[in-house]
Enzyme design. Structure first.
Site, PDB file in Angstrom:
ATOM      1  N   ASN A   1       0.871  -1.179   0.000  1.00 30.03           N
ATOM      2  CA  ASN A   1       0.000   0.000   0.000  1.00 30.03           C
ATOM      3  C   ASN A   1       0.902   1.220   0.000  1.00 30.03           C
ATOM      4  O   ASN A   1       1.487   1.560   1.020  1.00 30.03           O
ATOM      5  CB  ASN A   1      -0.901  -0.036   1.245  1.00 30.03           C
ATOM      6  CG  ASN A   1      -1.707   1.249   1.426  1.00 30.03           C
ATOM      7  OD1 ASN A   1      -1.794   2.063   0.506  1.00 30.03           O
ATOM      8  ND2 ASN A   1      -2.274   1.430   2.603  1.00 30.03           N
TER       9      ASN A   1
ATOM     10  N   LYS B   1       0.085   4.274  -0.341  1.00 24.30           N
ATOM     11  CA  LYS B   1      -0.532   5.491   0.211  1.00 24.30           C
ATOM     12  C   LYS B   1      -0.253   6.675  -0.728  1.00 24.30           C
ATOM     13  O   LYS B   1      -0.279   6.492  -1.935  1.00 24.30           O
ATOM     14  CB  LYS B   1      -0.032   5.733   1.639  1.00 24.30           C
ATOM     15  CG  LYS B   1      -0.178   4.461   2.490  1.00 24.30           C
ATOM     16  CD  LYS B   1       0.077   4.650   3.954  1.00 24.30           C
ATOM     17  CE  LYS B   1      -0.096   3.310   4.663  1.00 24.30           C
ATOM     18  NZ  LYS B   1       0.024   3.404   6.118  1.00 24.30           N
TER      19      LYS B   1
ATOM     20  N   HIS C   1      -9.526   1.465   4.872  1.00 20.76           N
ATOM     21  CA  HIS C   1      -8.251   1.621   5.588  1.00 20.76           C
ATOM     22  C   HIS C   1      -8.447   2.572   6.763  1.00 20.76           C
ATOM     23  O   HIS C   1      -9.216   3.538   6.659  1.00 20.76           O
ATOM     24  CB  HIS C   1      -7.182   2.152   4.628  1.00 20.76           C
ATOM     25  CG  HIS C   1      -5.808   2.086   5.213  1.00 20.76           C
ATOM     26  ND1 HIS C   1      -5.349   3.019   6.100  1.00 20.76           N
ATOM     27  CD2 HIS C   1      -4.817   1.176   5.068  1.00 20.76           C
ATOM     28  CE1 HIS C   1      -4.110   2.692   6.472  1.00 20.76           C
ATOM     29  NE2 HIS C   1      -3.768   1.581   5.863  1.00 20.76           N
TER      30      HIS C   1
ATOM     31  N   GLU D   1      -6.749   4.924   7.824  1.00 24.14           N
ATOM     32  CA  GLU D   1      -6.472   6.333   7.513  1.00 24.14           C
ATOM     33  C   GLU D   1      -7.678   6.984   6.833  1.00 24.14           C
ATOM     34  O   GLU D   1      -7.944   8.172   7.034  1.00 24.14           O
ATOM     35  CB  GLU D   1      -5.199   6.437   6.650  1.00 24.14           C
ATOM     36  CG  GLU D   1      -3.954   6.161   7.495  1.00 24.14           C
ATOM     37  CD  GLU D   1      -2.769   5.606   6.727  1.00 24.14           C
ATOM     38  OE1 GLU D   1      -2.756   5.643   5.490  1.00 24.14           O
ATOM     39  OE2 GLU D   1      -1.834   5.106   7.405  1.00 24.14           O
TER      40      GLU D   1
ATOM     41  N   GLU E   1      -5.538  -4.852  10.728  1.00 23.58           N
ATOM     42  CA  GLU E   1      -4.522  -3.826  10.916  1.00 23.58           C
ATOM     43  C   GLU E   1      -4.766  -3.078  12.227  1.00 23.58           C
ATOM     44  O   GLU E   1      -5.549  -2.115  12.261  1.00 23.58           O
ATOM     45  CB  GLU E   1      -4.561  -2.825   9.749  1.00 23.58           C
ATOM     46  CG  GLU E   1      -4.222  -3.447   8.416  1.00 23.58           C
ATOM     47  CD  GLU E   1      -3.568  -2.443   7.471  1.00 23.58           C
ATOM     48  OE1 GLU E   1      -2.481  -2.736   6.980  1.00 23.58           O
ATOM     49  OE2 GLU E   1      -4.132  -1.360   7.265  1.00 23.58           O
TER      50      GLU E   1
ATOM     51  N   GLY F   1       2.581   2.173  10.735  1.00 25.96           N
ATOM     52  CA  GLY F   1       3.557   3.238  10.550  1.00 25.96           C
ATOM     53  C   GLY F   1       4.295   3.640  11.815  1.00 25.96           C
ATOM     54  O   GLY F   1       4.946   4.681  11.858  1.00 25.96           O
TER      55      GLY F   1
ATOM     56  N   SER G   1       3.438  -2.183  10.323  1.00 20.35           N
ATOM     57  CA  SER G   1       4.884  -2.272  10.520  1.00 20.35           C
ATOM     58  C   SER G   1       5.481  -3.622  10.118  1.00 20.35           C
ATOM     59  O   SER G   1       6.402  -4.114  10.772  1.00 20.35           O
ATOM     60  CB  SER G   1       5.253  -1.914  11.964  1.00 20.35           C
ATOM     61  OG  SER G   1       4.870  -0.577  12.253  1.00 20.35           O
TER      62      SER G   1
HETATM   63  P1  PGA Z   1       2.870   0.285   7.600  1.00 25.32           P
HETATM   64  O1  PGA Z   1       1.386   0.514   7.002  1.00 25.32           O
HETATM   65  O2  PGA Z   1       3.354  -1.028   7.007  1.00 25.32           O
HETATM   66  O3  PGA Z   1       3.662   1.441   7.140  1.00 25.32           O
HETATM   67  O4  PGA Z   1       2.726   0.181   9.074  1.00 25.32           O
HETATM   68  C1  PGA Z   1       0.486  -0.548   6.860  1.00 25.32           C
HETATM   69  C2  PGA Z   1      -0.811  -0.053   6.275  1.00 25.32           C
HETATM   70  O5  PGA Z   1      -1.234   1.066   6.574  1.00 25.32           O
HETATM   71  O6  PGA Z   1      -1.460  -0.767   5.491  1.00 25.32           O
END
Ligand code: PGA
Length: 241
Positions: free
Chosen positions: A9, A11, A96, A98, A165, A171, A204
């Site tokens: 992803n 983003k 997601h 976010e 998640e 992140g 992560s």
């Molecule tokens: P990350 O993000 O691997 O940077 O923690 C995962 C995600 O948001 O799908």
């Protein structure tokens, strides 16, 4: 048989030139990847066309990061299923954290987006997960069961991927213990009519923890943010041992 699916992803990262450079470096690193593994890159809308052209004939499939629930109309800033499938997009991330956190996505709109994706024969990756304070309050299971209940109304579970998640792990470098991710994913599976849905872990994931995460019985793949931005890192993840 449950399918293994590894998805990146990106983003809001990478312009067209950067996306193309990644694809050129990454494609050859997946030539010997185990046949049973599905590899997806969920790129920004602006990169999808150039990637579609350059991924042709490779192992790597294309995904988007959102889809609107209407066919077309006055929805400034949104994207339709037809616009995505025309380019050759076969997967789409829906719900997601976010999107839920910063853009007012609700379980109701998540459900509508999932339905539209399936109508266009795209396979949605539905994201669910709890915040840190929900986890600390012992609400993890309830939050996730509730999200699934609302998000999956009328959804075909034969054309679906779910990503667990935990929001506190996204992140942050703070990965969820693999045994704990395995436990929660087992609970997610119990809620499903189709026990063979691919359920990923996300948060992560990196080259240093992928082997351990994928050794867990319930975990069928990963959704990777930061570590999918470098071709070598993401190749190491896709080629986990
Ligand atoms: P990350 O993000 O691997 O940077 O923690 C995962 C995600 O948001 O799908």
């Amino acid at each position: 048989m449950r399918k293994i699916v590894i998805a990146g992803n990106w983003k809001m990262h990478k312009n067209q030139a950067e996306s193309l450079k990644f694809v050129q470096a990454f494609k050859s690193k997946t030539e010997n990847t185990d046949e049973s593994r599905e590899i997806i890159l969920c790129a920004p809308f602006t990169s999808l066309t150039v990637m579609s052209k350059n991924l042709h004939g490779s192992r790597v499939m294309l995904g988007a990061q959102n889809i609107h629930w209407e066919i077309e109309g006055a929805y400034t800033g949104e994207i339709s299923g037809e616009m995505l499938t025309e380019i050759g997009v076969n997967y789409v991330i829906v719900g997601h954290s976010e999107r839920r956190q910063y853009f007012g996505e609700t379980d109701e709109t998540v459900n509508l987006r999932l339905k539209r994706a399936q109508e266009y024969r795209m396979k949605p990756i539905l994201c669910v997960g709890e915040t840190k304070s929900q986890r600390d309050a012992g609400e993890t299971e309830n939050i996730i069961i509730n999200q699934l209940k609302q998000d999956l109304v009328g959804i075909d579970q034969n054309n679906l991927i779910i990503a667990y998640e935990p929001i506190w792990a996204i992140g942050t470098g703070d990965t969820c213990e693999s045994t704990e991710a395995n436990r929660v994913i087992g609970i997610i599976r119990q809620q499903l009519d189709n026990k063979n849905v691919t359920i990923q872990y996300g948060g992560s994931v990196k080259p240093g923890n992928i082997d351990e995460i994928m050794s867990q019985a319930e975990i069928d793949g990963v959704l990777v943010g930061g570590a999918s931005l470098e071709a070598a890192d993401f190749a190491r993840i896709v080629n986990y041992q």
